[in-house]
Design a protein around this motif. Structure first.
Motif, PDB file in Angstrom:
ATOM      1  N   THR A  65      43.039  51.570  62.215  1.00  0.00           N
ATOM      2  CA  THR A  65      44.107  50.583  62.342  1.00  0.00           C
ATOM      3  C   THR A  65      44.321  49.932  60.987  1.00  0.00           C
ATOM      4  OG1 THR A  65      43.598  50.135  64.664  1.00  0.00           O
ATOM      5  CG2 THR A  65      44.858  48.459  63.480  1.00  0.00           C
ATOM      6  N   ILE A  66      45.558  49.931  60.533  1.00  0.00           N
ATOM      7  CA  ILE A  66      45.931  49.282  59.273  1.00  0.00           C
ATOM      8  C   ILE A  66      46.395  47.866  59.605  1.00  0.00           C
ATOM      9  CG2 ILE A  66      47.336  49.412  57.196  1.00  0.00           C
ATOM     10  CD1 ILE A  66      45.359  51.741  57.611  1.00  0.00           C
ATOM     11  N   GLY A  67      45.655  46.894  59.136  1.00  0.00           N
ATOM     12  CA  GLY A  67      45.957  45.509  59.464  1.00  0.00           C
ATOM     13  C   GLY A  67      47.153  44.970  58.697  1.00  0.00           C
ATOM     14  N   PRO A  68      47.733  43.875  59.168  1.00  0.00           N
ATOM     15  CA  PRO A  68      48.848  43.247  58.444  1.00  0.00           C
ATOM     16  C   PRO A  68      48.425  42.887  57.018  1.00  0.00           C
ATOM     17  CG  PRO A  68      48.612  42.298  60.632  1.00  0.00           C
ATOM     18  CD  PRO A  68      47.406  43.159  60.412  1.00  0.00           C
ATOM     19  N   GLY A  69      49.244  43.291  56.053  1.00  0.00           N
ATOM     20  CA  GLY A  69      48.953  43.015  54.655  1.00  0.00           C
ATOM     21  C   GLY A  69      48.100  44.064  53.973  1.00  0.00           C
ATOM     22  N   GLU A  70      47.449  44.947  54.732  1.00  0.00           N
ATOM     23  CA  GLU A  70      46.593  45.956  54.109  1.00  0.00           C
ATOM     24  C   GLU A  70      47.426  47.025  53.415  1.00  0.00           C
ATOM     25  OE1 GLU A  70      42.254  46.197  56.130  1.00  0.00           O
ATOM     26  OE2 GLU A  70      43.823  47.334  57.178  1.00  0.00           O
ATOM     27  N   VAL A  71      46.829  47.610  52.386  1.00  0.00           N
ATOM     28  CA  VAL A  71      47.496  48.613  51.550  1.00  0.00           C
ATOM     29  C   VAL A  71      46.780  49.952  51.707  1.00  0.00           C
ATOM     30  CG1 VAL A  71      47.981  49.319  49.171  1.00  0.00           C
ATOM     31  CG2 VAL A  71      48.344  46.938  49.870  1.00  0.00           C
ATOM     32  N   VAL A  72      47.543  51.002  51.953  1.00  0.00           N
ATOM     33  CA  VAL A  72      47.010  52.368  51.997  1.00  0.00           C
ATOM     34  C   VAL A  72      47.369  53.050  50.679  1.00  0.00           C
ATOM     35  CG1 VAL A  72      47.037  54.590  53.174  1.00  0.00           C
ATOM     36  CG2 VAL A  72      47.258  52.476  54.498  1.00  0.00           C
ATOM     37  N   LEU A  73      46.362  53.561  49.983  1.00  0.00           N
ATOM     38  CA  LEU A  73      46.554  54.243  48.710  1.00  0.00           C
ATOM     39  C   LEU A  73      46.128  55.696  48.856  1.00  0.00           C
ATOM     40  CD1 LEU A  73      47.060  54.433  45.654  1.00  0.00           C
ATOM     41  CD2 LEU A  73      44.759  53.518  45.295  1.00  0.00           C
ATOM     42  N   MET A  74      47.094  56.615  48.701  1.00  0.00           N
ATOM     43  CA  MET A  74      46.828  58.046  48.736  1.00  0.00           C
ATOM     44  C   MET A  74      47.109  58.605  47.337  1.00  0.00           C
ATOM     45  SD  MET A  74      48.668  58.811  52.418  1.00  0.00           S
ATOM     46  CE  MET A  74      48.063  60.497  52.563  1.00  0.00           C
ATOM     47  N   TYR A  75      46.375  59.647  46.962  1.00  0.00           N
ATOM     48  CA  TYR A  75      46.453  60.106  45.579  1.00  0.00           C
ATOM     49  C   TYR A  75      45.972  61.552  45.487  1.00  0.00           C
ATOM     50  CZ  TYR A  75      41.497  59.044  45.947  1.00  0.00           C
ATOM     51  OH  TYR A  75      40.189  59.009  46.365  1.00  0.00           O
ATOM     52  N   SER A  76      46.311  62.186  44.371  1.00  0.00           N
ATOM     53  CA  SER A  76      45.782  63.519  44.083  1.00  0.00           C
ATOM     54  C   SER A  76      44.555  63.381  43.191  1.00  0.00           C
ATOM     55  CB  SER A  76      46.846  64.382  43.408  1.00  0.00           C
ATOM     56  OG  SER A  76      47.266  63.793  42.191  1.00  0.00           O
ATOM     57  N   ASP A  77      43.739  64.435  43.136  1.00  0.00           N
ATOM     58  CA  ASP A  77      42.484  64.326  42.402  1.00  0.00           C
ATOM     59  C   ASP A  77      42.680  64.171  40.899  1.00  0.00           C
ATOM     60  OD1 ASP A  77      43.310  66.873  41.815  1.00  0.00           O
ATOM     61  OD2 ASP A  77      41.662  67.894  42.831  1.00  0.00           O
TER      62      ASP A  77
END
Length: 688
Positions: free
Chosen positions: A339-351
């Protein structure tokens, strides 16, 4: 104070020389001069020099140029982390640690820092070139480091300003780009969705090696059920073959996400597809499917680095519960939920973002987590940092994680689930000419607040200007203005809806008019949908129904950033002149009068423009050139003035020549209304 890992490079050579020397060292005053003279020479060096000692990097010497530059008295004898604590998180202390532990000289070119230059808390942004070298003791052991610094801030600013202000800088920039970079831009979707409950940002940096396009890709896709699919993938290799494989995988994955309801099925079918192509086999991908309303998410990884989740307080957790091997290898995989909470940031990236020569991937991920946390909390280089968290995180992580170099493509995709939805817009005004400027200012600020792209802002702002202008000119009797309401909302499925409402009586356009009636045409051409709604005709109302609603719907986007070379991307310089200003500048050249219009040409300024053009042409008896390259918005009222001036000139067999930059806001409008224009590079183009 021997370093933990020994020394290499220059340190080895100096220690060998000391060990092999059999001759006694000459007296100090014969080798280097008297101490007071040496100090005087050191203090008068034009280059800035500072020296540190020990693993805490205690300042032991600094010449006058450095002391004046830093502006902090009494720092000798203090650890540098206490002298300049604001530099923590900007990758410089790591440089000092590396020099002290390895003995390797480190060089930086045009590094951006934010430092205090005095006793206040105000931060100054600087760019510097530096060289940090190991300092050796009498027996060749590393005792500290010495840094030579040159401030190149003015040079960097001058170069950026020159590039951005040169008339055809963008054309030249595109011309020198390798064709594979343009191929990569074409294959990647640079449009990111606009949603009321989430912000999304992305940056893509092309591999530094030969500027070769590679196999990284990202996507942010709004699905039919309102969920948001976030994707980052990486195909093995570089060049056209890798880009082509990436384009195929990206297209197949998007189609699967739109048609399949279960992420497990999506990844199984993608794996089967990749298995039949050697160029796709061993590609990696991470997918997060998020419900922005509830924060519930399911995610899967196929050999790809785990996304990070950063809280508003800087806390970091890794989405590493899901597992699986690369595509096409038949390796088992497991999905996970979070669960992604309010205000949380998801960071996806390549190697490519976390790969470091001489460091493990785990070390790179740990460094990224630290940098991302500082970016979310705005602890690193806050001066000029974006107020939009996802933009700030994408920019800072890309810049700091690549400033020591990168060989592979680098991709960053950032999402923040908003604690509060993007607020709607609601304006209630009286339909006067002054209200047009109020609407333009408030509407433009609202669009900027959630990061609508420049192209979408142009389309929506022009359409709203036309709708409001129509209310001001036609909804109410002269001298008796009535209510005007403008409301806007960001749609859950991505995009923007705007309603412009009046309480007047609709009057159909005069079919005999040759210069009016273009506002609705412009609206329908530049936004996805433009609808005019009238209430049913009531009995006893021969003048027409009361009240008109104009509904505009447009699939607005945010723009991803793509760059080649260095990770630093400098935003375009803002014109010092406010966007609402209007200016007329006239001159004479060999072919006659030239009038340059600048700023917004709308209902409020169109008559001034018309009067200036007719004045310069002496009432239409002299051919006229009108330069529109500095016009930021050309509304239908301005178009009407241009047609009227053209008709006046034509009656006297004179010419009207319009100049506009192709692709600019006025050029788009001129094309829609079939008014010919010409590139500013032409000396004397064909008349309109």
């Amino acid at each position: 104070m021997k370093p933990r890992n020994g020394t290499v490079g220059a340190g080895q050579d100096l220690r060998a020389a000391v060990a092999e020397s059999t001759e006694p060292a000459p007296p100090l005053d014969q080798a280097t001069g008297a101490a007071e003279v040496v100090r005087e020479v050191f203090d008068q060096l034009p280059v800035m020099v500072v020296a540190w000692e020990g693993p805490e990097h205690v300042a032991v010497a600094a010449n006058e140029a450095y002391r004046k530059y830093v502006g902090r008295p009494g720092f000798i004898g203090s650890p540098w982390s206490e002298v300049m604590p604001e530099v923590r998180g900007q990758q410089f202390f790591e440089i000092l640690d590396k020099v002290y532990t390895t003995g390797q000289t480190q060089v930086g070119s045009e590094w951006r820092f934010q430092i205090r230059r005095d006793d206040t808390d105000r931060l100054h942004e600087i760019f510097v070139d530096f060289t940090v070298s190991p300092r050796l003791g009498p027996e060749g052991q590393i005792v500290g480091s010495t840094c030579f610094v040159t401030d190149v801030t003015d040079r960097v600013h001058e170069r950026h300003e020159a590039a951005l202000r040169t008339e055809y800088a963008q054309e030249r920039y595109e011309a020198v780009h390798d064709v594979v970079v343009e191929l990569q831009r074409a294959l990647l979707s640079m449009d990111l969705p606009v949603m009321p409950t989430a912000h999304v940002a992305a940056r893509y940096l092309v591999a530094a090696q030969d500027q070769a396009a590679g196999g990284d890709w990202f996507d942010a896709i709004v699905l039919d059920n309102g969920q948001l699919a976030l994707v980052v993938g990486d195909v093995v290799g570089h060049g056209v073959a890798a880009s082509a494989a990436m384009g195929q995988l990206r297209a197949v994955l998007e189609e699967l996400l739109r048609t399949e309801t279960e992420l497990e099925t999506v990844l199984e079918r993608l794996d089967a597809y990749a298995e039949h192509s050697p160029s796709m086999r061993a590609a990696t991908v991470a997918v997060v499917v998020l419900d922005p309303e509830t924060g519930k998410a399911v995610y899967g990884r196929c050999g790809h680095p785990a996304p990070l989740v950063v809280g508003e307080d800087g806390s970091v957790r890794h989405l590493d519960a899901a597992s699986g091997g690369p595509l096409g290898t038949g390796a088992p995989r497991q999905l996970a939920h979070t669960t992604i909470g309010p205000g949380e940031v998801v960071l996806m990236y390549s190697d490519g973002l976390v790969e470091r020569s001489g460091h493990s991937l785990d070390e790179g991920v740990a460094e990224l987590a630290h940098v991302a946390a500082d970016a979310v909390t705005n602890r690193t280089m806050p001066v000029g940092a974006s107020a939009v968290v996802v933009d700030r995180v994408a920019e800072i992580t890309m810049e700091l994680m690549t400033r020591l170099g990168h060989e592979d493509d680098v991709t960053v995709l950032v999402l923040q689930r908003l604690a509060q939805p993007v607020p709607g817009l609601e304006l209630r005004l009286t339909a006067t000419r002054d209200s047009l400027h109020q609407v333009n200012a408030a509407f433009g600020a609202w669009l900027a607040g959630f990061g609508a792209s420049p192209a979408d802002r142009f389309a929506l702002e022009l359409s709203v200007t036309e709708a409001v202008t129509n209310v001001i000119e036609h909804a109410y009797p002269p001298g008796r203005p009535g209510p005007l309401t403008v409301t806007g909302a960001v749609l859950p499925t991505g995009g923007v809806s705007v309603r412009v409402v009046d309480e007047g009586r609709w009057r159909s356009p005069d079919p005999a008019s040759t210069t009016g009636g273009r506002g609705l045409l412009l609206m329908t051409q530049v936004v996805d949908e433009a609808e005019v709604i009238h209430p049913p005709q009531s009995a006893g109302s021969p003048e027409g129904s009361r009240g008109t609603t104009v509904v505009l719907r447009h699939h607005a986007h945010r723009e991803a950033v793509m760059a080649s070379g260095r990770g630093l991307v400098v935003d375009d310089l803002d014109d010092d002149r406010p966007a609402t200003d209007f200016e007329v500048v006239g001159r004479e050249d060999d072919d006659g009068p030239v009038v340059s219009l600048r700023g917004i040409v709308d209902l409020d300024t169109a008559e001034r423009a018309r009067a200036a053009l007719l004045g310069a042409s002496r009432g239409g008896v002299r051919s006229l050139t009108v330069d529109l390259t500095a016009v930021t918005q050309l509304a239908s009222a301005g178009v009407r003035s241009l047609f009227e001036v053209r008709e006046q000139l034509a009656a006297n067999r004179k010419d009207l020549v319009l100049i506009a930059e192709p692709g600019s806001a006025p050029a788009v409008v001129l094309e829609l209304v079939s008014l010919p224009y010409h590139h500013p590079a032409r000396t004397r183009p064909t008349p309109a």
